[in-house]
Design an enzyme around this catalytic site. Structure first.
Site, PDB file in Angstrom:
ATOM      1  N   LYS A  69      51.430 -72.538  58.910  1.00 32.76           N
ATOM      2  CA  LYS A  69      49.980 -72.436  58.885  1.00 32.76           C
ATOM      3  C   LYS A  69      49.577 -71.422  57.820  1.00 32.76           C
ATOM      4  O   LYS A  69      50.074 -70.300  57.810  1.00 32.76           O
ATOM      5  CB  LYS A  69      49.440 -71.977  60.246  1.00 32.76           C
ATOM      6  CG  LYS A  69      49.366 -73.057  61.305  1.00 32.76           C
ATOM      7  CD  LYS A  69      48.265 -74.059  61.075  1.00 32.76           C
ATOM      8  CE  LYS A  69      46.896 -73.437  61.219  1.00 32.76           C
ATOM      9  NZ  LYS A  69      46.567 -73.030  62.594  1.00 32.76           N
ATOM     10  N   HIS A  70      48.700 -71.825  56.932  1.00 30.17           N
ATOM     11  CA  HIS A  70      48.169 -70.939  55.900  1.00 30.17           C
ATOM     12  C   HIS A  70      49.276 -70.243  55.106  1.00 30.17           C
ATOM     13  O   HIS A  70      49.279 -69.032  54.910  1.00 30.17           O
ATOM     14  CB  HIS A  70      47.188 -69.940  56.507  1.00 30.17           C
ATOM     15  CG  HIS A  70      45.953 -70.601  57.056  1.00 30.17           C
ATOM     16  ND1 HIS A  70      45.012 -71.191  56.244  1.00 30.17           N
ATOM     17  CD2 HIS A  70      45.537 -70.804  58.328  1.00 30.17           C
ATOM     18  CE1 HIS A  70      44.049 -71.714  56.992  1.00 30.17           C
ATOM     19  NE2 HIS A  70      44.359 -71.504  58.252  1.00 30.17           N
ATOM     20  N   ASN A 232      53.914 -57.980  53.490  1.00 24.30           N
ATOM     21  CA  ASN A 232      55.101 -57.556  54.215  1.00 24.30           C
ATOM     22  C   ASN A 232      55.397 -58.541  55.338  1.00 24.30           C
ATOM     23  O   ASN A 232      54.492 -59.116  55.909  1.00 24.30           O
ATOM     24  CB  ASN A 232      54.894 -56.172  54.820  1.00 24.30           C
ATOM     25  CG  ASN A 232      54.949 -55.033  53.810  1.00 24.30           C
ATOM     26  OD1 ASN A 232      55.693 -55.079  52.838  1.00 24.30           O
ATOM     27  ND2 ASN A 232      54.154 -54.008  54.051  1.00 24.30           N
ATOM     28  N   HIS A 392      54.813 -63.801  47.726  1.00 23.14           N
ATOM     29  CA  HIS A 392      53.360 -63.744  47.607  1.00 23.14           C
ATOM     30  C   HIS A 392      52.846 -64.992  46.886  1.00 23.14           C
ATOM     31  O   HIS A 392      53.563 -65.611  46.132  1.00 23.14           O
ATOM     32  CB  HIS A 392      52.934 -62.513  46.799  1.00 23.14           C
ATOM     33  CG  HIS A 392      53.242 -61.215  47.490  1.00 23.14           C
ATOM     34  ND1 HIS A 392      52.471 -60.707  48.521  1.00 23.14           N
ATOM     35  CD2 HIS A 392      54.262 -60.329  47.305  1.00 23.14           C
ATOM     36  CE1 HIS A 392      52.980 -59.566  48.933  1.00 23.14           C
ATOM     37  NE2 HIS A 392      54.059 -59.316  48.228  1.00 23.14           N
TER      38      HIS A 392
END
Length: 392
Positions: A69-70, A232, A392
Site C-alpha cells: 500500500k502506497h 527509515n 526512497h
C-alpha cells in the site's frame, strides 16, 4: 505475445496530473496488462512489490507474496503452514489454500487494516486457489509472472470485470543504472542490486550466538522486506512472515515503536477473546477487522463506542492493560530487522517488549558498544549485515 514499449495510464500521482504513461527506452516493456486499467501509483506498487516477492522466492526457495500500500509493504511472507488460530485470525478458516495462497494469506494477515485495497504481488504462477482468495478480499490489483486459465477467469470476474491484473516477465533484468526525474532534473545511480542471502548473517556480535535456521529465514525476510520499504524502516518477523512494519518515519525509534505496536496488535488479534467474538449477521470482513482493531484501543469516545457495539451479537469485554501484557508475554522468538544501523539502545529496549530474540542490522554506529550491551542485557542474538538498505 510481445509487449508494447509504452502503456498510457489513467492519470499520474493524482487525478489532476493527466499526462501519464510507463515506457521503455530499450525495447518492449516486460510488463503486460492482462485486465483492467492501471494508474501511476498502481505501477509504483506493482514494480516494487514484485521485486520483493521475487527476491524472497530466490532467497528461501519458497512461494512468496507481498501486500503493498502506497509504495511500502503492509506485509510479506513465504509459505509456511497456518495454525488454526492464525487461519481464524486471517479469515481463511476452512479454506483449501495452495502454498502460494497461504503465502498471500500470511502477507495480508500481517496487517489486515493496512492491506485493505492492496496491491498483491506473487512470486509464482497464480493458481485458482490464490485467485479465489484474492477475489474475496478488498484488493485493487495483482502482479505475478503468470496465471492459469482458471485463475484468470476468476480474477476477471472481480470488481465487475475491472480488477487490475498485471503479468511481468520473471526473467527480466533491469539496467544496472537507474534514473529519476525530480523537479525537472535527473538523478542517476546504480540500482540497489545488493544480494540478501545467508552470507550477510554470519557476523554475530552478541554473547549469545545460537542462530537457528528458522531465525535465519526470518532475518532474510526482514532484510528483503526492508529493501523495498520507505526509509527509515523497521521490520519484525516470525514464522516466515512479517508481523510488524514501520515505514517512512524520520526517527528510527519512532519507526521501531510503530512496527512494535503493529506486532503487538498482530498477536493480540490471536487472543482467545478476539477469536471468540460473535458478530452480527451481515458484518463484512473489513468491518470485523475495524471492530477488532477498535477493541484494542484503550481510549475511545462515547460515539465511537456506541457505533462499535452495533457490530456484535454479544459485545466483547475489552482487555485490561494487565491482560494484554500477560498475553504479549507469550510472544517469543521474534526477529527484528533494521534498514540501517541502530543509533541508540532504545530500539532494542522497545523491541524486547514484543518478543524479539533475534536482531539483524547494518552495524557501524558510534554507539555500537551500547547497542550490543542492550542485546546482551536481553540475551538476544544480534548480527551485523554490513548492508544499508535505504529506499526512497
Amino acid at each position: 505475445m510481445s509487449n508494447p514499449n509504452e502503456i498510457h495510464l489513467r492519470y499520474g500521482m493524482n487525478p489532476h496530473q493527466k499526462e501519464a504513461k510507463i515506457y521503455s527506452e530499450n525495447g518492449n516493456l516486460p510488463l503486460h496488462v492482462v485486465n483492467g486499467d492501471p494508474g501511476f501509483i498502481n505501477l509504483l506498487d506493482a514494480l516494487n512489490s514484485y521485486q520483493l516477492a521475487r527476491e524472497l522466492r530466490l532467497a528461501t526457495g519458497l512461494p512468496a507474496a507481498a501486500s503493498f500500500k502506497h509504495v511500502s509493504p503492509a506485509g510479506a511472507a513465504v509459505y509456511a503452514p497456518l495454525s488454526p488460530e492464525l487461519a481464524k485470525a486471517y479469515f481463511v478458516e476452512g479454506l483449501e489454500l495452495s502454498p502460494l495462497a497461504t503465502a498471500y494469506a500470511r502477507a495480508r494477515g500481517a496487517d489486515r487494516m493496512s492491506s485493505f485495497g492492496d496491491c498483491a504481488a506473487l512470486s509464482d504462477i497464480v493458481d485458482a486457489s490464490t485467485a479465489r482468495l484474492l477475489k474475496r478480499e478488498v484488493s485493487d490489483l495483482v502482479v505475478a509472472p503468470g496465471y492459469t486459465e482458471e485463475a484468470l477467469e476468476i480474477l476477471r470476474s472481480k470488481k465487475k470485470g475491472g480488477f487490475l491484473v498485471l503479468e511481468i516477465d520473471p526473467e527480466y533484468a533491469a539496467a544496472p543504472i537507474e534514473k529519476r526525474n525530480l523537479f525537472g532534473m535527473t538523478l542517476e545511480q546504480q540500482r540497489n542490486n545488493a544480494v540478501i542471502d545467508s552470507s550477510v548473517l554470519t557476523h554475530i556480535v552478541t554473547n549469545n550466538k545460537e542462530l537457528p535456521e528458522e531465525a535465519k529465514r526470518d532475518m532474510l525476510i526482514a532484510l528483503i522486506t526492508l529493501k523495498y520499504t520507505q526509509s527509515n524502516s523497521i521490520c519484525y518477523t516470525l514464522d516466515g512472515q512479517t508481523i510488524g512494519i514501520g515505514a517512512g518515519q524520520q526517527s528510527r525509534i519512532h519507526c521501531t515503536r510503530l512496527a512494535g505496536d503493529k506486532t503487538d496488535r498482530w498477536f493480540l488479534r490471536q487472543h482467545p477473546a478476539a477469536l471468540a467474538m460473535k458478530f452480527r449477521p451481515g458484518i463484512t470482513r473489513p468491518e470485523q477487522n475495524n471492530a477488532i482493531d477498535l477493541w484494542l484501543e484503550e481510549e475511545v469516545t462515547s460515539f465511537e463506542n456506541a457505533s462499535w457495539e452495533q457490530y456484535f451479537e454479544e459485545v466483547p469485554v475489552r482487555l485490561t492493560r494487565e491482560e494484554k501484557r500477560e498475553w504479549l508475554n507469550k510472544l517469543q522468538g521474534v526477529t527484528f530487522g533494521s534498514d540501517a544501523f541502530l543509533p541508540f539502545r532504545d530500539n532494542l529496549d522497545r523491541a524486547s517488549r514484543s518478543g524479539v530474540k533475534y536482531v539483524v542490522q547494518a552495524g557501524s554506529s558510534m554507539r555500537d558498544e551500547e547497542v550490543v550491551q542492550a542485546a546482551n542485557d536481553y540475551n538476544m542474538v544480534m548480527t551485523y549485515s554490513g548492508v544499508r538498505l535505504f529506499h526512497h
